[in-house]
Motif scaffolding. Sequence first.
Motif, mmCIF file in Angstrom:
data_model
loop_
_atom_site.group_PDB
_atom_site.id
_atom_site.type_symbol
_atom_site.label_atom_id
_atom_site.label_comp_id
_atom_site.label_asym_id
_atom_site.label_seq_id
_atom_site.Cartn_x
_atom_site.Cartn_y
_atom_site.Cartn_z
ATOM 1 N N SER A 1 -14.164 6.492 2.944
ATOM 2 C CA SER A 1 -13.352 5.634 2.080
ATOM 3 C C SER A 1 -12.163 6.425 1.546
ATOM 4 O O SER A 1 -12.245 7.634 1.318
ATOM 5 N N VAL A 2 -11.043 5.730 1.335
ATOM 6 C CA VAL A 2 -9.798 6.373 0.902
ATOM 7 C C VAL A 2 -9.525 6.019 -0.558
ATOM 8 O O VAL A 2 -9.289 4.842 -0.873
ATOM 9 N N PRO A 3 -9.548 6.989 -1.478
ATOM 10 C CA PRO A 3 -9.228 6.711 -2.881
ATOM 11 C C PRO A 3 -7.723 6.481 -3.064
ATOM 12 O O PRO A 3 -6.899 7.194 -2.483
ATOM 13 N N VAL A 4 -7.412 5.491 -3.863
ATOM 14 C CA VAL A 4 -6.017 5.176 -4.174
ATOM 15 C C VAL A 4 -5.848 5.231 -5.680
ATOM 16 O O VAL A 4 -6.620 4.605 -6.423
ATOM 17 N N LEU A 5 -4.852 5.970 -6.141
ATOM 18 C CA LEU A 5 -4.635 6.175 -7.573
ATOM 19 C C LEU A 5 -3.964 4.955 -8.189
ATOM 20 O O LEU A 5 -3.014 4.393 -7.631
ATOM 21 N N SER A 6 -4.468 4.531 -9.345
ATOM 22 C CA SER A 6 -3.839 3.425 -10.064
ATOM 23 C C SER A 6 -2.507 3.886 -10.644
ATOM 24 O O SER A 6 -2.427 4.976 -11.237
ATOM 25 N N PRO A 7 -1.441 3.117 -10.500
ATOM 26 C CA PRO A 7 -0.112 3.560 -10.945
ATOM 27 C C PRO A 7 0.028 3.540 -12.466
ATOM 28 O O PRO A 7 -0.546 2.690 -13.151
ATOM 29 N N ASP A 8 0.793 4.503 -12.964
ATOM 30 C CA ASP A 8 1.205 4.531 -14.372
ATOM 31 C C ASP A 8 0.030 4.427 -15.345
ATOM 32 O O ASP A 8 0.056 3.653 -16.301
ATOM 33 N N SER A 9 -1.005 5.181 -15.101
ATOM 34 C CA SER A 9 -2.145 5.153 -16.013
ATOM 35 C C SER A 9 -1.994 6.232 -17.077
ATOM 36 O O SER A 9 -1.821 7.410 -16.770
ATOM 37 N N GLU A 10 -2.032 5.827 -18.353
ATOM 38 C CA GLU A 10 -1.876 6.779 -19.445
ATOM 39 C C GLU A 10 -3.114 7.657 -19.626
ATOM 40 O O GLU A 10 -3.033 8.724 -20.227
ATOM 41 N N GLU A 11 -4.249 7.218 -19.103
ATOM 42 C CA GLU A 11 -5.488 7.967 -19.282
ATOM 43 C C GLU A 11 -5.519 9.258 -18.471
ATOM 44 O O GLU A 11 -6.369 10.112 -18.711
ATOM 45 N N LEU A 12 -4.608 9.412 -17.528
ATOM 46 C CA LEU A 12 -4.571 10.645 -16.736
ATOM 47 C C LEU A 12 -4.322 11.865 -17.618
ATOM 48 O O LEU A 12 -4.786 12.966 -17.321
ATOM 49 N N SER A 13 -3.589 11.676 -18.694
ATOM 50 C CA SER A 13 -3.276 12.799 -19.582
ATOM 51 C C SER A 13 -4.500 13.285 -20.348
ATOM 52 O O SER A 13 -4.491 14.380 -20.907
ATOM 53 N N LEU A 14 -5.562 12.471 -20.387
ATOM 54 C CA LEU A 14 -6.780 12.834 -21.108
ATOM 55 C C LEU A 14 -7.745 13.658 -20.259
ATOM 56 O O LEU A 14 -8.750 14.143 -20.770
ATOM 57 N N LEU A 15 -7.426 13.812 -18.968
ATOM 58 C CA LEU A 15 -8.328 14.532 -18.073
ATOM 59 C C LEU A 15 -8.243 16.034 -18.289
ATOM 60 O O LEU A 15 -7.228 16.571 -18.749
ATOM 61 N N LYS A 16 -9.321 16.726 -17.921
ATOM 62 C CA LYS A 16 -9.329 18.193 -17.953
ATOM 63 C C LYS A 16 -8.437 18.735 -16.842
ATOM 64 O O LYS A 16 -8.139 18.027 -15.875
ATOM 65 N N SER A 17 -8.055 19.976 -16.962
ATOM 66 C CA SER A 17 -7.136 20.571 -15.983
ATOM 67 C C SER A 17 -7.735 20.567 -14.579
ATOM 68 O O SER A 17 -7.052 20.260 -13.595
ATOM 69 N N GLU A 18 -9.050 20.865 -14.452
ATOM 70 C CA GLU A 18 -9.680 20.889 -13.137
ATOM 71 C C GLU A 18 -9.779 19.478 -12.550
ATOM 72 O O GLU A 18 -9.729 19.300 -11.330
#
Length: 360
Positions: A299-316
């Motif tokens: 399966s191919v993951p596709v990133l949701s556009p313009d998601s503000e929650e990405l900034s909450l992720l850890k560096s890794e």
Amino acid sequence: MALHGDFSSFPLPELLQWLDSSRKTGTLQLLTWEGGERALFLLSGQVLAVANEGLRGRVARMLALAKLADGAAVLAALKALPPSGEDVDSVFLAHHVEPRLVRDLVREEMLGSMVDQTRGGHGAFHWTEDLDRSGEEWAPCEMSLRELLFESLRWVDEQPDVDRVLPGDALTVRALVPPSPRQPLMHRILLTLCAGGQNLGRLRLSLGLSRSSTSRRIFELLRARQVEVEGAPEVVVDPVTDMLEKGAVLVRERQYDAAELVCATLLASDPTDRRVREFARMAQSEHVASLYAALPPLSVPVLSPDSEELSLLKSEERQVVGLVNGSWDVSTLVLASPARELETLKTLAKLVRMGLLQLR
């Protein structure tokens, strides 16, 4: 591909480890030794079924003795199973037999036989990629090779303690508590049969199980103070053994994060203990397999556009996100990621739960 050999040149634990790491599909046939012959039917490293002469009769007899099912109904259901192995549960339910009870007893019988074979070290095997069950007296099972390897090696390592406490078959076992549905199936069966006191040898013969399997379960009940054995010394609870058993239950219940905490504690206390190392491998293997079931490798993951929650992720975690390009499938992302396979899959699963990734 076919493979032949004997256990003096290719020990059983190494054979199981090879089949597991290769995610093999086929039939391990026949495990031959003084105790008879068996065949294990595998699908991608999972044991789907076991064949052995007299297996169906033993399963029916044990359930009937414990008053958990009608023996004739169990035999009829087992004989009605299609060779393809499809719709197994519906066949059992049509005969008013709970499928889980049969699977648990087949698992118990298989585990005891693997322990006996590992301890004996004699016999031969034949591996083939043919999954045909026609003509075999088979019954369904549900167990991964990694769990089978871990449990059998743990039993082998702890068998000297069992033999010290239960040195012979002349001992009398008496239940101290009634059986309960909350207990493991074999514990329920043994408590039922030992309600008025039972000779260990007669108990083993009536069940049709190996001495390793019967004495092991009696030992567990004795340690839990649910039975008494005349003349047996007091069983001192080994904390490592206790934690390993609890960790194995967590893995079977798919509580992988909790199992990882148990694993980390055990590895920190004694990284040289073979039981601990095997538990760590088993827990990780089961967790990875569970994640791949939710994240198919192609399966191919596709990133949701313009998601503000990405900034909450850890560096890794953001490192993994940076690899998602809408073209690479899950298997490619795992290979490209600087993190371990398990950590990469956990990150991808987290992103899917958060709605940041969609799978195509």
